[in-house]
Design an enzyme around this catalytic site. Structure first.
Site, short mmCIF file in Angstrom:
data_model
loop_
_atom_site.label_atom_id
_atom_site.label_comp_id
_atom_site.label_asym_id
_atom_site.label_seq_id
_atom_site.Cartn_x
_atom_site.Cartn_y
_atom_site.Cartn_z
N ILE A 56 0.84 -1.20 0.00
CA ILE A 56 0.00 0.00 0.00
C ILE A 56 0.87 1.25 0.00
O ILE A 56 0.59 2.23 -0.70
CB ILE A 56 -0.94 -0.01 1.22
CG1 ILE A 56 -1.94 -1.17 1.11
CG2 ILE A 56 -1.68 1.32 1.37
CD1 ILE A 56 -2.76 -1.39 2.36
N CYS A 158 -9.40 14.60 10.48
CA CYS A 158 -9.09 15.26 9.21
C CYS A 158 -10.07 16.38 8.89
O CYS A 158 -9.76 17.23 8.04
CB CYS A 158 -9.09 14.24 8.08
SG CYS A 158 -7.74 13.04 8.16
#
Length: 400
Positions: A56, A158
């Site tokens: 990833i 976030c």
């Protein structure tokens, strides 16, 4: 003129102005191989969880990520024993306060007023906990007075950059209702890379590649700040943006899709495969809810944007899948997402400050659209959206 905003509130449109904006990254840069090297020092890189995480890491589309730690020499990365929460918080109290103060100073310099004129601080972080809060630590570092009112948001992740904009706007409106000036310094800062040892340990403990958290391959460190004023607090410096409208929603049945919880050796992050689908699907209904306010009040001097194509987009770069899905769903061009893609590719996702960093880069770009929509997402899952209008262009004479 009486108007109705996207939250259904009636009344005269007050002025809310972003008069200074800045961001700061730390000096060190991690490349994908930096995580490979740390993983190989402590783990069998063929172990299923580690192997998947490193795959990833190579496929995120991120070239480099800023960190407060030197990837070649940091004790946190290379010592045999795992760091503790105490270790991580100590790094934040030094490096995080430094980053926050530097971003704030850039915003304050552009604003141009005296420190004694700041009336409020609105701040957020997810990567440091404790009392007194980091808002006070940064206020003292900057030399702000004891009468500055402070608000510190927690748990926003976030979405924090947009959340502090929303809260700052509502604080400014409250000051307007009391016929008082508001000059609000808002900042967001995250130091996430210190958690990489915990992320690697968690990956090593996984027996299925489907259970891997991608946080170690995604997050970076950074800070951003802005100064927001109401009409009574606006001074001689020309504003950068007028904040026109904002909104917030929690997406039902998504509470477990992204979490960040403390443990003995760091914070355990969960980002499920459903995050991109859920967050992207929440954008069109909120955008459709807010757009009529922008259209219907054009006569009041507000931006007259007809469709998503008529705005620049400051989209939080939560990941490659989110960026690509939003672009496709909303029919956006490369130019409309150029700042988002540039930040993601060259600096990764710094969590809460990232959307503000995108906005900072976007406003310095040549030939941009007058109207901007800023979008952030966070744990909950939540979506935050704001409409802004550019007031003037600014030459990019800053460096990170």
């Amino acid at each position: 003129m009486a108007i109705t905003n996207s939250n259904g509130t009636n009344g005269a449109q007050p002025g809310l102005w972003i008069t200074g904006l800045g961001h700061q990254y730390p000096a060190y840069l991690w490349r994908p191989e930096s995580i490979d090297e740390v993983a190989a020092r402590f783990y069998d890189i063929e172990q299923v969880g580690i192997k998947k995480l490193l795959q990833i890491n190579r496929a995120t589309g991120i070239d480099q990520r800023p960190s407060v730690m030197d990837p070649n020499s940091s004790p946190i990365l290379h010592r045999p024993e795992m760091p503790t929460i105490t270790d991580l918080n100590a790094i934040w109290h030094k490096a995080g306060v430094d980053l926050s103060a530097q971003a704030c100073r850039k915003a304050l310099k552009e604003w141009g007023g005296a420190l004694s004129d700041i009336t409020h601080i609105v701040a957020c972080t997810t990567t440091c906990y404790g009392n007194p809060g980091v808002d006070l630590l940064v206020a003292e570092r900057l030399g702000l007075g004891p009468d500055v009112e402070r608000v510190l948001l927690a748990g926003v992740g976030c979405a924090g950059g947009m959340a502090i904009m929303r809260v700052a706007a509502e604080v400014a409106l409250a000051a307007t209702a009391r016929q008082r000036p508001a000059r609000i310094l808002a900042f967001a800062c995250e130091v996430a890379t210190t958690n990489v040892r915990q992320e690697l340990a968690d990956a090593a403990a996984r027996t299925s590649p489907e259970d891997i958290s991608i946080a170690a391959a995604l997050f970076s460190d950074g800070a951003a700040a802005f100064v927001l004023c109401n009409d009574a607090g606006k001074q001689n410096t020309p504003p950068l943006f007028q904040l026109m409208d904002w909104n917030h929603a929690t997406i039902p049945n998504t509470m477990q899709e992204t979490t960040w919880a403390p443990g003995p050796t760091g914070y355990l992050s969960v980002l499920t495969r459903n995050v991109a689908t859920a967050t992207v699907a929440a954008i069109p209904p909120m955008f459709a809810k807010m757009l009529p306010f922008i259209r219907d009040n054009a006569a009041a001097g507000l931006p007259h944007a007809a469709t998503a194509a008529d705005l620049d987009w400051a989209l939080h770069p939560g990941g490659k899948a989110i960026i690509n899905k939003v672009q496709e769903l909303m029919g956006l061009t490369e130019a409309q997402l150029s700042a988002t893609k540039q930040v993601y590719k060259t600096r990764g996702n710094s969590s809460s400050p990232t959307v503000l960093i995108v906005l900072d880069m976007l406003r310095k770009a040549k030939g941009g659209k007058d109207d901007v929509v800023a979008v952030g997402f966070g744990p909950g899952l939540t979506i935050e959206m704001a409409f802004l209008r550019r007031c003037h262009s600014v030459d990019d004479d800053d460096s990170d």
